[in-house]
Design an enzyme around this catalytic site. Structure first.
Site, short mmCIF file in Angstrom:
data_model
loop_
_atom_site.label_atom_id
_atom_site.label_comp_id
_atom_site.label_asym_id
_atom_site.label_seq_id
_atom_site.Cartn_x
_atom_site.Cartn_y
_atom_site.Cartn_z
N TYR A 12 2.71 -3.70 13.77
CA TYR A 12 2.91 -4.39 12.49
C TYR A 12 3.73 -5.65 12.72
CZ TYR A 12 1.53 0.15 10.50
OH TYR A 12 0.88 1.32 10.19
N HIS A 40 -0.96 5.83 17.70
CA HIS A 40 -1.54 5.16 16.53
C HIS A 40 -3.06 5.27 16.50
CE1 HIS A 40 -0.72 1.47 13.72
NE2 HIS A 40 -1.57 2.31 13.19
N LEU A 62 -2.68 5.52 -2.43
CA LEU A 62 -3.06 4.80 -3.65
C LEU A 62 -4.29 3.93 -3.40
CD1 LEU A 62 0.47 3.77 -4.97
CD2 LEU A 62 -0.91 5.77 -5.55
N ARG A 88 -4.96 1.80 -0.98
CA ARG A 88 -4.52 0.43 -0.64
C ARG A 88 -4.17 -0.38 -1.90
NH1 ARG A 88 -5.07 -0.13 4.62
NH2 ARG A 88 -6.54 1.21 5.72
N GLY A 89 -3.63 0.32 -2.88
CA GLY A 89 -3.21 -0.33 -4.12
C GLY A 89 -4.25 -0.33 -5.21
N PHE A 90 -5.47 0.12 -4.91
CA PHE A 90 -6.55 0.09 -5.89
C PHE A 90 -6.20 0.90 -7.13
CE2 PHE A 90 -10.42 2.02 -7.65
CZ PHE A 90 -11.13 0.87 -8.00
N PHE A 91 -5.52 2.03 -6.97
CA PHE A 91 -5.23 2.87 -8.11
C PHE A 91 -4.03 2.40 -8.92
CE2 PHE A 91 -7.82 5.73 -5.48
CZ PHE A 91 -8.80 6.04 -6.42
N SER A 92 -3.51 1.24 -8.57
CA SER A 92 -2.47 0.64 -9.41
C SER A 92 -3.08 -0.21 -10.52
CB SER A 92 -1.53 -0.22 -8.57
OG SER A 92 -2.24 -1.29 -7.97
#
Length: 347
Positions: A60, A127, A208, A210-214
């Protein structure tokens, strides 16, 4: 704010917060790196709030996310946290690749210890699996690092059931990290049962979506040019509009329960079992607080059945990864450890 319970992760003695914090997006891949002082404040707020299980990787940045955590740990925060980092994706002879040979494993661990400025890593994951190096050889070197006190517990990320079994036979695997959410459920067929049979903890990344369910399809409109998610199949036109229907169903159920869709999606992962620890990532304190409240969202068996019916594979369009070769699909979770490098999923 909801109380963050503690849980045993795996059967080797590691105890963590029942929800973790994925730190990748603070430094890489989800747009430009975020301001360091803000991210240090976020990490410390998480620890103060009971979210003590922190997830990073040497890739990262590369490297910058580990350095960030090292700075955040100053002032007594390291002693209050469970630190997980990863190795296995790196540059050798000028080329990116997956690496699990003993010399690489040891060098990667030493480098991570230095960047994090710690004496020991609590949970050290491979990883991605290096299919050119027998998993027994990789785990053998990790076992030595445990014996030397440089790492406490061993984990695998994105490994097949057969690889998990082979690794566990050499040294107990404490946790397997995998993608698990309302729109990624293929792990339920083979990987999850294998982990449970062997007493291995389950760490769910991208719980989530990758944030879609926000915010559903609106998320795609707000992504910066440098955001890796812009290239993921599920966020592409056509697929995104189809997947929006799933979000709308989740949103409707959430509204009836008095919670947000992201809290409901996260609570669904929590309800999969006491051996599951989701690690949602965020770069905002408000979102972190919202995620913590998901721990107090109760889902009835009827609601679980309804969610799982609408979150079937048929209702999700697009693969997990972009693939130039077209050979890596979600379903190969069952048989393949690692996607083609051109398709690398960074989480």
């Amino acid at each position: 704010m909801a109380t963050v319970r503690r849980m045993k992760l795996g059967s080797q003695g590691l105890e963590v917060s029942a929800q973790g914090l994925g730190c990748m997006g603070m430094s890489a891949l989800y747009g430009p790196p975020k301001p360091e002082p803000d991210m240090i404040a976020l990490i410390r707020h998480a620890i103060n709030s009971g979210i003590t299980f922190l997830d990073t990787s040497d890739i990262y940045g590369p490297h910058t996310n580990e350095i960030l955590l090292g700075k955040a740990f100053k002032g007594g925060f390291r002693e209050r946290a469970e630190l997980a980092t990863k190795f296995g994706i790196g540059i050798v002879d000028g080329k990116y690749g997956y690496h699990g040979d003993p010399a690489y494993v040891r060098a990667a661990c030493e480098a991570s210890l230095k960047r994090l400025d710690v004496d020991c890593i609590d949970l050290y994951y491979q990883h991605r699996i290096d299919t050119q190096t027998p998993i027994e050889v990789t785990i053998g070197e990790l076992k030595k690092l445990v014996e030397e006190g440089k790492i406490k517990y061993i984990g695998l990320s994105e490994a097949s059931a057969s690889t998990i079994r082979r690794a566990h036979a050499v040294h107990p695997i404490t946790a397997v990290q995998l993608e698990w959410s309302l729109w990624t459920r293929d792990v339920e067929e083979d990987i999850i049962p294998t982990c449970r049979e062997l007493g291995i903890g389950i760490v769910a990344y991208s719980p989530l979506g990758r944030g879609f369910f926000s915010s559903g399809s609106k998320l795609a409109e707000s992504l910066s040019e440098g955001d890796y998610r812009k290239h993921l199949p599920r966020f592409q036109p056509g697929n995104l509009e189809h997947n929006q229907k799933l979000f709308e169903c989740v949103n409707e159920i959430a509204a009836n329960k008095g919670c947000t869709p992201s809290q409901l999606a996260l609570a669904w992962v929590h309800h999969q079992g006491d051996d599951v620890c989701p690690i949602p990532g965020t770069t905002k304190i408000a979102n972190l607080n919202e995620n913590i409240e998901a721990l107090s969202v109760k889902i009835t068996p009827e609601e679980m059945a309804e969610l799982e019916a609408i979150a079937s594979a048929d209702n999700v369009k697009g693969d997990r990864y972009p693939s130039s070769s077209g050979t890596y699909k979600s379903s190969t979770y069952k048989t393949a450890d690692t996607p083609p490098l051109s398709s690398w999923n960074p989480s």
